[in-house]
Design an enzyme around this catalytic site. Structure first.
Site, short mmCIF file in Angstrom:
data_model
loop_
_atom_site.label_atom_id
_atom_site.label_comp_id
_atom_site.label_asym_id
_atom_site.label_seq_id
_atom_site.Cartn_x
_atom_site.Cartn_y
_atom_site.Cartn_z
N CYS A 61 0.86 -1.18 0.00
CA CYS A 61 0.00 0.00 0.00
C CYS A 61 0.89 1.22 0.00
O CYS A 61 2.10 1.12 0.24
CB CYS A 61 -0.94 -0.01 1.21
N CYS A 95 -0.20 4.18 1.75
CA CYS A 95 -0.63 5.14 2.77
C CYS A 95 0.45 5.45 3.79
O CYS A 95 0.53 6.58 4.29
CB CYS A 95 -1.90 4.66 3.46
N CYS A 103 -4.12 6.10 0.20
CA CYS A 103 -3.56 4.83 -0.27
C CYS A 103 -3.15 4.85 -1.74
O CYS A 103 -2.79 3.81 -2.30
CB CYS A 103 -4.56 3.70 -0.04
N LYS A 123 -12.06 -4.92 2.64
CA LYS A 123 -11.49 -4.03 3.65
C LYS A 123 -12.47 -2.87 3.84
O LYS A 123 -12.70 -2.09 2.93
CB LYS A 123 -10.12 -3.51 3.22
N ARG A 147 -3.21 3.67 12.56
CA ARG A 147 -2.87 4.91 11.86
C ARG A 147 -1.94 5.78 12.69
O ARG A 147 -1.07 6.47 12.14
CB ARG A 147 -4.14 5.66 11.48
N ARG A 151 -11.23 7.59 3.73
CA ARG A 151 -10.97 6.54 2.73
C ARG A 151 -12.24 5.83 2.29
O ARG A 151 -12.18 4.76 1.70
CB ARG A 151 -9.97 5.53 3.31
N GLU A 189 -16.60 -8.07 -4.25
CA GLU A 189 -15.21 -7.61 -4.31
C GLU A 189 -14.24 -8.80 -4.23
O GLU A 189 -13.23 -8.85 -4.93
CB GLU A 189 -14.94 -6.62 -3.16
N LYS A 221 -11.17 -7.58 6.55
CA LYS A 221 -10.63 -6.66 7.56
C LYS A 221 -11.63 -5.55 7.81
O LYS A 221 -12.10 -4.93 6.84
CB LYS A 221 -9.30 -6.08 7.05
N SER A 274 -6.03 -3.35 14.86
CA SER A 274 -5.45 -2.63 16.00
C SER A 274 -6.48 -2.17 17.02
O SER A 274 -6.27 -2.27 18.23
CB SER A 274 -4.65 -1.42 15.49
N TYR A 282 -2.43 -9.08 16.48
CA TYR A 282 -1.38 -8.57 17.36
C TYR A 282 -1.29 -9.41 18.63
O TYR A 282 -0.32 -9.30 19.38
CB TYR A 282 -1.66 -7.10 17.70
#
Length: 335
Positions: free
Chosen positions: A120, A122, A130, A204, A214, A226, A242, A257, A283, A322
């Protein structure tokens, strides 16, 4: 004659029996750990909104990858944080960039560990979007300028190829531009990397759960949002469309996501595409659990185990989280 409810009570009678009939199995080798590799970090730098997660130098990223491999994790997923940014995000395809150097270093140290790379712009653009900005598209009536989808494709393909040259095992475009899977596939094949799979962020969503990421990658948009290229969280059927489009363009795997609020999408995408599906436990989802556990509201281990099981139950073959290292340790202790 035993009634069905009686049979179910018998099946729950002991831990061994419960394990024997458990429908969903958590395994470390189905988890992937995201890593933030920074050109400006010496060693490790804590990320405020994500307790336990750090920005890493290349050498520290190798240490994290070594720990991930020792815990039996399937892969690491690399994100780059450059020293400087520009309008095109040229640091994304820099052969001496943080991600490219980290790929090579990790593969030298741990050739058997899978290295996935986020593709990406971004993290590398000075505007935080992006893709390339069509500045001419801005007007008082139409609002802020738009991302130029077609102009972005070449840059994404160039980035993916640079990752493959560095030794990446899988490239994962997360930009959500139309046609980017095909552009990347053509570029990889032309450069002799036909064996490198594309794991596309196919569904996404324009989610509220990305805030800590971010901040970690310093990639919040400097104007607008976005939503013009990421998906409306209310749209499930669109997510399937998609994903099918990405599959037609040559995606080998697809990502949904965020994860926790999208079990229905994971299940639908799995049924429709019949491809390996990854769920990205993002996150904000991580930070919520950490905050609730720190306040004593939930048992972190139990909550994470339940969430990961739910994602696999929905149809995810892989979970990017994570919490991956913690989960692997807990699984090891339980075995």
């Amino acid at each position: 004659m035993a009634f069905p409810s009686t049979r179910m009570r018998r099946m729950r009678a002991s831990p061994a029996l419960r394990g024997l009939v458990r429908e969903t199995e958590l395994r470390a080798d189905r988890l992937a750990l995201p890593l933030f590799v920074s050109e400006t970090t010496s060693g490790r730098e804590p990320i405020d909104g994500m307790p336990g997660v750090e920005r890493l130098s290349v050498s520290a990223a190798v240490e994290e990858a070594r720990e991930a491999a020792a815990l039996g994790l399937a892969a690491v997923l690399l994100f780059g944080i450059p020293a400087s940014k520009d309008a095109e995000g040229s640091g994304a395809w820099d052969e001496e960039g943080a991600v490219q150097l980290a790929i090579a270093a990790i593969k030298r140290a741990l050739p058997q560990l899978l290295v996935i790379t986020d593709v990406c712009l971004c993290e590398y653009t000075d505007h935080g979007h992006c893709g390339v900005i069509d500045w001419k598209s801005s007007s008082p009536d139409s609002g802020p300028p738009r991302v130029d989808n077609d102009a972005t494709l070449e840059l994404l393909a160039r980035t993916a190829a640079s990752h493959a040259r560095a030794g990446a095992d899988i490239v994962a475009p997360s930009d959500m531009m139309d046609g980017r899977v095909a552009a990347i596939r053509v570029e990889l094949d032309a450069e002799g990397f036909s064996e490198v799979p594309v794991m596309a962020y196919a569904a996404k969503f324009a989610s509220a759960f990305y805030g800590p990421f971010r901040d970690a990658a310093d990639c919040a948009p400097s104007f607008g949002d976005r939503s013009s290229y990421q998906m409306d969280p209310a749209n499930g059927r669109e997510a399937v469309r998609e994903a099918l489009l990405d599959a037609e363009e040559g995606a080998d795997m697809v990502i949904v996501k965020p994860a926790l609020a999208y079990g229905d999408v994971i299940a639908a995408v799995k049924r429709a595409t019949r491809l390996p599906v990854a769920a990205y436990n993002v996150s904000g989802e991580y930070a919520m659990v950490k905050a609730a556990a720190a306040a004593g509201y939930v048992d972190e281990r139990a909550a994470v185990s339940e969430m990961l099981a739910s994602l696999h139950r929905a149809g995810a073959d892989i979970v990017i989280s994570y919490h991956a290292k913690d989960a692997a340790r807990w699984l090891s202790e339980a075995s």
